[in-house]
Enzyme design. Sequence first.
Site, PDB file in Angstrom:
ATOM      1  N   SER A   1      10.772  14.544  52.732  1.00  0.00           N
ATOM      2  CA  SER A   1      11.565  14.752  51.518  1.00  0.00           C
ATOM      3  C   SER A   1      11.031  15.899  50.673  1.00  0.00           C
ATOM      4  O   SER A   1       9.817  16.141  50.614  1.00  0.00           O
ATOM      5  CB  SER A   1      11.556  13.462  50.687  1.00  0.00           C
ATOM      6  OG  SER A   1      12.059  13.678  49.388  1.00  0.00           O
TER       7      SER A   1
ATOM      8  N   SER B   1      14.467   4.472  48.786  1.00  0.00           N
ATOM      9  CA  SER B   1      14.595   5.927  48.624  1.00  0.00           C
ATOM     10  C   SER B   1      14.902   6.408  47.218  1.00  0.00           C
ATOM     11  O   SER B   1      15.146   7.602  47.022  1.00  0.00           O
ATOM     12  CB  SER B   1      15.695   6.441  49.574  1.00  0.00           C
ATOM     13  OG  SER B   1      16.934   5.835  49.268  1.00  0.00           O
TER      14      SER B   1
ATOM     15  N   GLU C   1      10.780  15.728  47.661  1.00  0.00           N
ATOM     16  CA  GLU C   1       9.961  15.106  46.612  1.00  0.00           C
ATOM     17  C   GLU C   1       8.468  15.230  46.916  1.00  0.00           C
ATOM     18  O   GLU C   1       7.637  15.049  46.032  1.00  0.00           O
ATOM     19  CB  GLU C   1      10.346  13.639  46.436  1.00  0.00           C
ATOM     20  CG  GLU C   1      11.696  13.421  45.779  1.00  0.00           C
ATOM     21  CD  GLU C   1      11.715  13.785  44.300  1.00  0.00           C
ATOM     22  OE1 GLU C   1      10.660  13.655  43.636  1.00  0.00           O
ATOM     23  OE2 GLU C   1      12.784  14.191  43.811  1.00  0.00           O
TER      24      GLU C   1
ATOM     25  N   TYR D   1       7.267   7.433  45.280  1.00  0.00           N
ATOM     26  CA  TYR D   1       8.081   7.784  46.439  1.00  0.00           C
ATOM     27  C   TYR D   1       7.572   9.067  47.088  1.00  0.00           C
ATOM     28  O   TYR D   1       7.409   9.129  48.315  1.00  0.00           O
ATOM     29  CB  TYR D   1       9.545   7.949  46.019  1.00  0.00           C
ATOM     30  CG  TYR D   1      10.450   8.441  47.122  1.00  0.00           C
ATOM     31  CD1 TYR D   1      10.871   7.588  48.134  1.00  0.00           C
ATOM     32  CD2 TYR D   1      10.898   9.761  47.145  1.00  0.00           C
ATOM     33  CE1 TYR D   1      11.715   8.037  49.148  1.00  0.00           C
ATOM     34  CE2 TYR D   1      11.738  10.217  48.154  1.00  0.00           C
ATOM     35  CZ  TYR D   1      12.141   9.359  49.153  1.00  0.00           C
ATOM     36  OH  TYR D   1      12.965   9.818  50.152  1.00  0.00           O
TER      37      TYR D   1
ATOM     38  N   GLY E   1      17.460   2.306  58.919  1.00  0.00           N
ATOM     39  CA  GLY E   1      18.247   2.713  57.764  1.00  0.00           C
ATOM     40  C   GLY E   1      19.669   3.097  58.129  1.00  0.00           C
ATOM     41  O   GLY E   1      20.282   3.929  57.453  1.00  0.00           O
TER      42      GLY E   1
ATOM     43  N   LEU F   1      10.869  -2.747  58.643  1.00  0.00           N
ATOM     44  CA  LEU F   1       9.760  -1.800  58.737  1.00  0.00           C
ATOM     45  C   LEU F   1       8.449  -2.383  58.220  1.00  0.00           C
ATOM     46  O   LEU F   1       7.386  -1.795  58.418  1.00  0.00           O
ATOM     47  CB  LEU F   1      10.100  -0.519  57.970  1.00  0.00           C
ATOM     48  CG  LEU F   1      11.169   0.375  58.619  1.00  0.00           C
ATOM     49  CD1 LEU F   1      11.564   1.493  57.663  1.00  0.00           C
ATOM     50  CD2 LEU F   1      10.667   0.949  59.933  1.00  0.00           C
TER      51      LEU F   1
END
Length: 339
Positions: free
Chosen positions: A133, A92, A135, A157, A11, A67
């Site tokens: 994250s 993302s 999240e 996600y 990334g 990936l």
Amino acid sequence: MNKAKKALITGITGQDGSYLAELLLEKGYEVHGLVRRTSIYNRARIEHLYKDAQRHLNQLILHHGDLTDAGSLIHLLAAIKPDEIYNLGAQSHVRISFEIPEYTTNTVALGTLRLLEALRENGFKSRFYQASSSEMFGRAKENPQNEQTPFNPVSPYGVAKVLAHQTALNYREGYGLHVSSGILFNHESPRRGENFVTRKITTGIAEILAGQRKKIYLGNLEAKRDWGYAPEYVEAMWRMLQRDEPDDYVIATGENHSVKEFVEEAFRTAGIGDWEKYIGIDPIYYRPVEIDTLVGDASKARTKLGWEPKVKFKELVRIILKADCERLGVKLPYENQTG
């Protein structure tokens, strides 16, 4: 002379990857970046590093890979033999993850598994950073959230990030790998993608000032987030891998602001009153399941890493808005006053 450390960043062309590459190059690392082969050239965030040829050309090397391709990861690690691996690659965008949940899970969760397995298969002692994250907390059971707060993700996600986080923990405890996870709360910058709410707001305002737009359409204005400055957050990533013992760390400011507050502050900074007439609400931007509040407790990072955020909310808004205005050749009111 000590040999330069080697770091691999997945990334690398994203917001965090580009800032991390800058940081590591300044520290004398040889930086390798994993990039996907696409039909569109998407390296704008790191293009400036190539222009600084004398300092960085021989220290920044990009490799094509993915990936989703375990074989390419095994071969890549064998070729590079990195001292440090920073796994930042992912799909993302939370809202988009509802539209492409399988791809999100494949890159975020299974991508992490493939990379860790490639590391284990090669038998290297590389230190590994996993980009976790906020999240993962989803509709959190407590505020603020710390490393002990139970996960309760409410998006594909977030679910994928939990699987990746737990996989990283499993490889640390099961195989003795030096794996640390940074549970990063929202972090923004002028390099944030324009489909994220902060950049939608600042880009929209810059276009309003330039006479190119009349209205900005957003979703839930009441959602509250903990917003920090991305360059500071990549510093925390690096600090995690300098520790002798791997661990997990929440990285956050501890401040809570709504999308509405971001809008108000950005319009105020732009010298535009009556912001309501420039904002429209479009249900398409609502998530199927909304998260009301996320705010982090970074006490552990302060104590063990010596890390703390310096850029506060109002300054963050100004930094991003100013960059978007400069891109379009318009000035903010205070710049006009100072010449």
